[in-house]
Design a protein around this motif. Structure first.
Motif, PDB file in Angstrom:
ATOM      1  N   HIS A  78       0.564  -1.679   0.258  1.00  0.00           N
ATOM      2  CA  HIS A  78       0.171   0.030  -0.685  1.00  0.00           C
ATOM      3  C   HIS A  78       0.343   1.236  -0.001  1.00  0.00           C
ATOM      4  O   HIS A  78       0.645   2.261  -0.828  1.00  0.00           O
ATOM      5  CB  HIS A  78      -0.692   0.016   1.229  1.00  0.00           C
ATOM      6  CG  HIS A  78      -1.306   1.196   1.489  1.00  0.00           C
ATOM      7  ND1 HIS A  78      -2.643   1.327   0.263  1.00  0.00           N
ATOM      8  CD2 HIS A  78      -1.275   1.733   2.158  1.00  0.00           C
ATOM      9  CE1 HIS A  78      -3.749   2.819   1.152  1.00  0.00           C
ATOM     10  NE2 HIS A  78      -2.460   3.371   1.922  1.00  0.00           N
ATOM     11  N   LEU A  79       2.014   1.389   0.623  1.00  0.00           N
ATOM     12  CA  LEU A  79       2.958   2.808   0.625  1.00  0.00           C
ATOM     13  C   LEU A  79       3.485   2.958  -0.372  1.00  0.00           C
ATOM     14  O   LEU A  79       3.015   4.129  -0.753  1.00  0.00           O
ATOM     15  CB  LEU A  79       3.535   2.232   2.148  1.00  0.00           C
ATOM     16  CG  LEU A  79       2.985   2.273   3.393  1.00  0.00           C
ATOM     17  CD1 LEU A  79       3.854   1.835   4.466  1.00  0.00           C
ATOM     18  CD2 LEU A  79       2.110   3.607   3.769  1.00  0.00           C
ATOM     19  N   VAL A  80       3.855   1.837  -1.162  1.00  0.00           N
ATOM     20  CA  VAL A  80       4.429   1.869  -2.279  1.00  0.00           C
ATOM     21  C   VAL A  80       3.922   2.093  -3.027  1.00  0.00           C
ATOM     22  O   VAL A  80       3.998   3.075  -4.037  1.00  0.00           O
ATOM     23  CB  VAL A  80       5.320   0.385  -2.932  1.00  0.00           C
ATOM     24  CG1 VAL A  80       6.258   0.871  -4.001  1.00  0.00           C
ATOM     25  CG2 VAL A  80       6.602   0.010  -1.955  1.00  0.00           C
ATOM     26  N   GLU A  81       2.351   1.394  -3.246  1.00  0.00           N
ATOM     27  CA  GLU A  81       1.577   2.638  -4.558  1.00  0.00           C
ATOM     28  C   GLU A  81       1.322   4.027  -4.164  1.00  0.00           C
ATOM     29  O   GLU A  81       1.275   4.471  -4.988  1.00  0.00           O
ATOM     30  CB  GLU A  81      -0.374   2.275  -3.979  1.00  0.00           C
ATOM     31  CG  GLU A  81       0.017   0.634  -4.635  1.00  0.00           C
ATOM     32  CD  GLU A  81      -0.876  -0.479  -4.420  1.00  0.00           C
ATOM     33  OE1 GLU A  81      -1.555  -0.055  -3.887  1.00  0.00           O
ATOM     34  OE2 GLU A  81      -0.950  -1.549  -5.210  1.00  0.00           O
ATOM     35  N   VAL A  82       0.892   4.127  -3.128  1.00  0.00           N
ATOM     36  CA  VAL A  82       0.810   5.734  -2.358  1.00  0.00           C
ATOM     37  C   VAL A  82       1.867   6.073  -2.596  1.00  0.00           C
ATOM     38  O   VAL A  82       1.599   7.563  -3.387  1.00  0.00           O
ATOM     39  CB  VAL A  82       0.438   5.617  -1.103  1.00  0.00           C
ATOM     40  CG1 VAL A  82       0.691   6.962  -1.067  1.00  0.00           C
ATOM     41  CG2 VAL A  82      -0.820   5.026  -0.727  1.00  0.00           C
ATOM     42  N   THR A  83       3.181   5.863  -2.279  1.00  0.00           N
ATOM     43  CA  THR A  83       4.486   6.933  -3.063  1.00  0.00           C
ATOM     44  C   THR A  83       4.201   7.010  -4.201  1.00  0.00           C
ATOM     45  O   THR A  83       5.061   8.246  -5.300  1.00  0.00           O
ATOM     46  CB  THR A  83       5.554   5.895  -2.150  1.00  0.00           C
ATOM     47  OG1 THR A  83       5.661   5.864  -0.303  1.00  0.00           O
ATOM     48  CG2 THR A  83       6.676   7.054  -2.505  1.00  0.00           C
ATOM     49  N   ARG A  84       3.974   5.947  -5.351  1.00  0.00           N
ATOM     50  CA  ARG A  84       4.608   6.165  -6.169  1.00  0.00           C
ATOM     51  C   ARG A  84       3.212   6.962  -7.582  1.00  0.00           C
ATOM     52  O   ARG A  84       4.178   7.844  -8.091  1.00  0.00           O
ATOM     53  CB  ARG A  84       4.228   4.039  -7.512  1.00  0.00           C
ATOM     54  CG  ARG A  84       5.617   3.329  -6.815  1.00  0.00           C
ATOM     55  CD  ARG A  84       5.426   2.382  -7.409  1.00  0.00           C
ATOM     56  NE  ARG A  84       5.600   2.397  -9.397  1.00  0.00           N
ATOM     57  CZ  ARG A  84       6.484   2.527  -9.633  1.00  0.00           C
ATOM     58  NH1 ARG A  84       7.720   2.651  -9.143  1.00  0.00           N
ATOM     59  NH2 ARG A  84       6.439   2.920 -10.874  1.00  0.00           N
ATOM     60  N   LYS A  85       2.217   6.510  -6.379  1.00  0.00           N
ATOM     61  CA  LYS A  85       1.270   7.310  -7.044  1.00  0.00           C
ATOM     62  C   LYS A  85       1.506   8.799  -7.061  1.00  0.00           C
ATOM     63  O   LYS A  85       1.005  10.175  -8.107  1.00  0.00           O
ATOM     64  CB  LYS A  85      -0.127   7.400  -6.550  1.00  0.00           C
ATOM     65  CG  LYS A  85      -1.250   7.779  -7.263  1.00  0.00           C
ATOM     66  CD  LYS A  85      -2.896   7.975  -6.556  1.00  0.00           C
ATOM     67  CE  LYS A  85      -3.776   6.840  -7.330  1.00  0.00           C
ATOM     68  NZ  LYS A  85      -4.869   6.546  -6.552  1.00  0.00           N
ATOM     69  N   LYS A  86       2.189   9.461  -5.576  1.00  0.00           N
ATOM     70  CA  LYS A  86       2.802  10.826  -5.413  1.00  0.00           C
ATOM     71  C   LYS A  86       3.714  10.880  -6.445  1.00  0.00           C
ATOM     72  O   LYS A  86       3.163  12.558  -6.539  1.00  0.00           O
ATOM     73  CB  LYS A  86       3.147  10.943  -3.765  1.00  0.00           C
ATOM     74  CG  LYS A  86       1.772  11.332  -3.351  1.00  0.00           C
ATOM     75  CD  LYS A  86       2.059  11.147  -1.572  1.00  0.00           C
ATOM     76  CE  LYS A  86       0.761  11.408  -0.697  1.00  0.00           C
ATOM     77  NZ  LYS A  86       1.313  11.574   0.477  1.00  0.00           N
ATOM     78  N   ALA A  87       4.222  10.233  -7.097  1.00  0.00           N
ATOM     79  CA  ALA A  87       5.243  10.267  -7.605  1.00  0.00           C
ATOM     80  C   ALA A  87       5.187  10.524  -9.441  1.00  0.00           C
ATOM     81  O   ALA A  87       6.075  10.906 -10.083  1.00  0.00           O
ATOM     82  CB  ALA A  87       6.486   9.579  -7.529  1.00  0.00           C
ATOM     83  N   GLY A  88       4.091  10.470  -8.849  1.00  0.00           N
ATOM     84  CA  GLY A  88       3.384  10.771 -10.549  1.00  0.00           C
ATOM     85  C   GLY A  88       3.452   8.993 -11.545  1.00  0.00           C
ATOM     86  O   GLY A  88       3.166   9.753 -12.660  1.00  0.00           O
ATOM     87  N   ARG A  89       4.015   8.252 -11.024  1.00  0.00           N
ATOM     88  CA  ARG A  89       4.355   6.795 -11.174  1.00  0.00           C
ATOM     89  C   ARG A  89       2.771   5.978 -11.384  1.00  0.00           C
ATOM     90  O   ARG A  89       1.876   6.015 -10.842  1.00  0.00           O
ATOM     91  CB  ARG A  89       5.140   6.062 -10.463  1.00  0.00           C
ATOM     92  CG  ARG A  89       6.775   7.663 -10.734  1.00  0.00           C
ATOM     93  CD  ARG A  89       7.897   6.838 -10.459  1.00  0.00           C
ATOM     94  NE  ARG A  89       8.397   5.783 -10.846  1.00  0.00           N
ATOM     95  CZ  ARG A  89       9.077   5.276 -10.371  1.00  0.00           C
ATOM     96  NH1 ARG A  89       9.859   5.557  -9.584  1.00  0.00           N
ATOM     97  NH2 ARG A  89       9.944   4.304 -10.984  1.00  0.00           N
ATOM     98  N   ASN A  90       3.636   5.001 -12.161  1.00  0.00           N
ATOM     99  CA  ASN A  90       2.321   4.298 -11.958  1.00  0.00           C
ATOM    100  C   ASN A  90       2.468   3.019 -10.811  1.00  0.00           C
ATOM    101  O   ASN A  90       3.250   2.568 -10.362  1.00  0.00           O
ATOM    102  CB  ASN A  90       2.782   3.042 -13.453  1.00  0.00           C
ATOM    103  CG  ASN A  90       1.204   2.093 -13.574  1.00  0.00           C
ATOM    104  OD1 ASN A  90       0.278   1.581 -12.664  1.00  0.00           O
ATOM    105  ND2 ASN A  90       1.600   1.133 -14.751  1.00  0.00           N
TER     106      ASN A  90
END
Length: 101
Positions: free
Chosen positions: A86-98
């Motif tokens: 979950h935290l990886v997904e949130v971090t990637r989303k905030k960085a504009g990544r898939n």
């Protein structure tokens, strides 16, 4: 929900309200015992960060046996993996990544 963490002085390893709000939904449906999941998680984070032995957990946290049992059950249930994912997904989303890679 119980707010045991408010009854003691905070530690640098304690989750902030913002951090807790990110992962709290992952605890939905879990049984509530004497201590809140947030307080148990704060205790685990203290042990992990400080490197202390379970038995050396400060006395203002729940009993070390309770915290260790929570930690062990979280491993067995895959909870730690769910939190990390979950935290990886949130971090990637905030960085504009898939978020799903």
């Amino acid at each position: 929900m119980k707010q045991d963490y408010l009854k003691r002085k905070g530690y640098p390893t304690d989750l902030t309200d913002s951090q807790w709000s990110q992962i709290e939904p992952l605890f939905a449906g879990m049984r509530e015992y004497k201590y809140s999941k947030r307080e148990l998680l704060n205790a685990v984070l203290y042990v992990v960060d400080s490197g202390c032995k379970w038995r050396q957990l400060p006395h203002d946290f729940p009993a070390w046996q309770t915290v260790y049992s929570f930690f062990r059950r979280a491993i067995e249930s895959g909870l730690w993996d769910k939190i990390l994912q979950h935290l990886v997904e949130v971090t990637r989303k905030k960085a504009g990544r898939n978020p799903n890679l």
